[in-house]
Design a protein around this motif. Structure first.
Motif, PDB file in Angstrom:
ATOM      1  N   UNK A 180       9.216 -28.994 -21.560  1.00  0.00           N
ATOM      2  CA  UNK A 180       9.697 -30.336 -21.272  1.00  0.00           C
ATOM      3  C   UNK A 180       8.607 -31.388 -21.545  1.00  0.00           C
ATOM      4  N   UNK A 181       9.024 -32.633 -21.731  1.00  0.00           N
ATOM      5  CA  UNK A 181       8.099 -33.748 -21.984  1.00  0.00           C
ATOM      6  C   UNK A 181       7.008 -33.827 -20.919  1.00  0.00           C
ATOM      7  N   UNK A 182       7.406 -33.815 -19.645  1.00  0.00           N
ATOM      8  CA  UNK A 182       6.438 -34.000 -18.567  1.00  0.00           C
ATOM      9  C   UNK A 182       5.468 -32.835 -18.496  1.00  0.00           C
ATOM     10  N   UNK A 226      12.155 -39.945 -16.349  1.00  0.00           N
ATOM     11  CA  UNK A 226      10.708 -39.748 -16.465  1.00  0.00           C
ATOM     12  C   UNK A 226      10.292 -39.477 -17.899  1.00  0.00           C
ATOM     13  N   UNK A 227      11.052 -38.637 -18.610  1.00  0.00           N
ATOM     14  CA  UNK A 227      10.720 -38.332 -19.999  1.00  0.00           C
ATOM     15  C   UNK A 227      10.730 -39.600 -20.839  1.00  0.00           C
ATOM     16  N   UNK A 276       8.897 -38.175  -9.318  1.00  0.00           N
ATOM     17  CA  UNK A 276      10.223 -38.156  -8.697  1.00  0.00           C
ATOM     18  C   UNK A 276      10.944 -39.456  -9.034  1.00  0.00           C
ATOM     19  N   UNK A 277      12.143 -39.309  -9.565  1.00  0.00           N
ATOM     20  CA  UNK A 277      12.938 -40.460  -9.979  1.00  0.00           C
ATOM     21  C   UNK A 277      14.001 -40.735  -8.931  1.00  0.00           C
ATOM     22  N   UNK A 278      13.930 -41.900  -8.305  1.00  0.00           N
ATOM     23  CA  UNK A 278      14.830 -42.270  -7.209  1.00  0.00           C
ATOM     24  C   UNK A 278      15.855 -43.262  -7.748  1.00  0.00           C
ATOM     25  N   UNK A 282       9.185 -29.612 -28.083  1.00  0.00           N
ATOM     26  CA  UNK A 282       9.268 -30.427 -26.867  1.00  0.00           C
ATOM     27  C   UNK A 282      10.732 -30.754 -26.588  1.00  0.00           C
ATOM     28  N   UNK A 283      11.198 -30.353 -25.431  1.00  0.00           N
ATOM     29  CA  UNK A 283      12.561 -30.634 -24.998  1.00  0.00           C
ATOM     30  C   UNK A 283      12.598 -32.026 -24.372  1.00  0.00           C
ATOM     31  N   UNK A 284      13.012 -33.008 -25.175  1.00  0.00           N
ATOM     32  CA  UNK A 284      13.115 -34.391 -24.690  1.00  0.00           C
ATOM     33  C   UNK A 284      14.570 -34.811 -24.560  1.00  0.00           C
ATOM     34  N   UNK A 285      15.457 -33.825 -24.382  1.00  0.00           N
ATOM     35  CA  UNK A 285      16.884 -34.100 -24.231  1.00  0.00           C
ATOM     36  C   UNK A 285      17.186 -34.319 -22.752  1.00  0.00           C
ATOM     37  N   UNK A 286      16.701 -35.428 -22.245  1.00  0.00           N
ATOM     38  CA  UNK A 286      16.785 -35.739 -20.809  1.00  0.00           C
ATOM     39  C   UNK A 286      18.199 -36.220 -20.468  1.00  0.00           C
TER      40      UNK A 286
END
Length: 509
Positions: free
Chosen positions: A302-304, A184-185, A334-336, A173-177
């Motif tokens: 990815x996490x999501x 979001x992750x 979506x992250x605003x 799992x790529x959680x390197x956000x």
């Protein structure tokens, strides 16, 4: 009396811990028996700390709450300036299609009982009764694509690993956000960690892997702590271990923290780091799906992406695929962020126009001045001016406008933004974060900074040179770091040419 106070990092940064302590103190002083639940965030960051009190008709929201507001929770709640009414009736919540984030902010993140009570492990139970090929086909039919940035069909990646012959396979799992304006992750790991665990197990069942790794960025200490504890609890509950829920093959998960390199968000750099090597990009082929972690077939998602898998198996692929447009199926969180009145996470089906997200959902700029541009997709994403705000939020739709969705971070800038300065920042960012493996990225980004500085000093001949340099970086870089850096640079130059010309004109005068 049941009261919810988020333990999410954003909420804590805005004072949630102090509010929680004051709630406990006030309850004790009044002799009131309360149950205080530290939940995840609902995603309305501009209202954090958002406190919720369970009532007969649902949870009642207060926010942003300060310790001074706490006494109102034990009196007439309508007298409090931060009283908002029922959480589910708030416009931000009503207008979403919450699938991946349905439990986030609702449950106690570290309660398996809570997780089960809200549909948790229903998807896993269904997957346990299916064969590996049927599991992968379900993901294919859902239309799920990688939510980390590339948008590659998840089911095809899984099938490549499933069909590979090897004594050992892995789920990573790529959680390197690391993208600016994305969270979001982190939100899902801090607010609903078992959804990620469940998704990784289903992936393992589908491809024949019995071990998973979560590669988590070191800058997320709360997410690391929550995921580590969630894995421990899952083992105790028999969800992870020698036999998944006592019905399936073995699967276990290990949490690994990265050292803070942006390039380790790229899957091959991540795998090198996970193996204890320097985090640099690998040449492809071979693909990680065939020769990934320790040279074995590996699913890197990815996490999501992984946290969405349980929803697909609980509700069915057709249900999930029914949302969206074109080849962009399902929903996107979506992250605003940036200079915006209402920043936060808004999960909706693909297709909403960008302008609606910025001006309607986000409420325009926090400064009150007109929106000049938004950058979508992190520091390597294109700047989109208002004349492109009718673009539907979808992979192909953005690609047609020379833009990318990436991890769906939307960063808003008002009319005061210096677009030439932002273009320079993109090149400087690439130069600092480059792993050094390939020349177009390693040298090109440094030359990019120098070239933009020439433009800023009045050298008009440097503008076509900048265009040529961006073409070289885009076509010649080994990975997306160098390959996508031209997106913010060229979009700023093309959408706001006057800001680049102004420098040369000023020097000429």
């Amino acid at each position: 009396m049941k009261i919810y106070v988020p333990c999410d990092s954003a909420a804590k940064a805005l004072g949630a811990d102090a509010v929680a302590a004051e709630i406990q103190a006030q309850a004790a002083a009044r002799g009131i028996d309360i149950t205080l639940v530290r939940n995840g965030t609902r995603g309305m960051i501009w209202l954090e700390p958002l406190v919720e009190v369970e009532g007969p008709n649902g949870r009642i929201a207060y926010g942003p709450m300060t310790p001074a507001d706490v006494p109102h929770l034990f009196g007439d709640e309508t007298e409090c300036d931060c009283y908002l009414g029922l959480t589910d009736d708030l416009d931000w919540m009503r207008r979403q299609t919450r699938l991946t984030f349905a439990r986030c902010g609702v449950i106690d993140p570290l309660s398996i009982d809570d997780y089960r009570a809200h549909g948790g492990f229903a998807g896993l139970q269904r997957a346990l009764g299916m064969g590996a090929e049927a599991i992968v086909d379900e993901v294919k039919q859902s239309g799920l694509r990688g939510r980390g940035g590339a948008g590659f069909p998840t089911g095809i990646k899984w099938d490549t690993v499933r069909l590979a012959h090897a004594p050992k396979k892995y789920i990573v799992c790529n959680a390197d956000e690391g993208d600016s304006g994305t969270f979001a992750d982190r939100m899902i790991m801090e607010g609903d960690p078992f959804s990620l665990i469940e998704g990784m197990i289903i992936a393992g069942l589908g491809v024949g892997a019995d071990k998973g790794y979560v590669y988590l960025r070191s800058e997320y200490p709360d997410a690391i702590a929550t995921m580590t504890r969630a894995v421990e609890l899952a083992r105790v509950a028999g969800v992870l271990g020698a036999s998944v829920l006592g019905q399936g093959s073995a699967f276990d998960i290990e949490i690994r923290a990265g050292a803070g390199a942006y390039v380790c968000g790229e899957e091959t750099s991540l795998l090198n780091s996970l193996e204890g090597r320097r985090g640099i990009v690998r040449a492809k082929p071979p693909l990680p799906a065939l020769e990934g972690f320790l040279g074995r077939p590996t699913v890197v998602n990815n996490v999501i992406s992984l946290a969405t898998v349980p929803v697909i198996f609980e509700k069915g692929a057709a249900h999930y695929a029914d949302f969206g447009l074109g080849r962009s199926r399902g929903t996107m969180p979506i992250q605003i962020a940036g200079n915006v009145a209402r920043g936060g996470l808004f999960e909706t089906a693909f297709g909403m126009p960008l302008g609606d997200l910025v001006n309607d959902i986000g409420g325009g700029t926090a400064s009150g001045r007109p929106v000049k541009a938004v950058q979508v997709g992190g520091p390597l994403g294109a700047y989109m001016a208002p004349d492109k705000f009718d673009t539907p939020f979808g992979y192909e739709e953005f690609d047609a406008k020379d833009a990318l969705i990436g991890h769906a971070g939307v960063v808003v800038f008002d009319e005061g933004a210096d677009m030439l300065g932002l273009a320079r920042f993109a090149m400087e960012f690439c130069a600092v974060e480059s792993c050094g493996k390939c020349t177009p990225c390693r040298i090109g980004a440094v030359r990019g900074v120098e070239t933009i500085d020439r433009i800023a000093s009045g050298d008009a001949s440097a503008v076509p040179l900048l265009r040529d340099l961006c073409d070289t970086m885009r076509d010649g870089s080994l990975c997306a770091l160098g390959g996508f850096t031209p997106f913010p640079v060229m979009s700023a130059l093309n959408a706001f040419p006057e800001e680049f010309a102004a420098q040369t004109q000023e020097a000429a005068e």
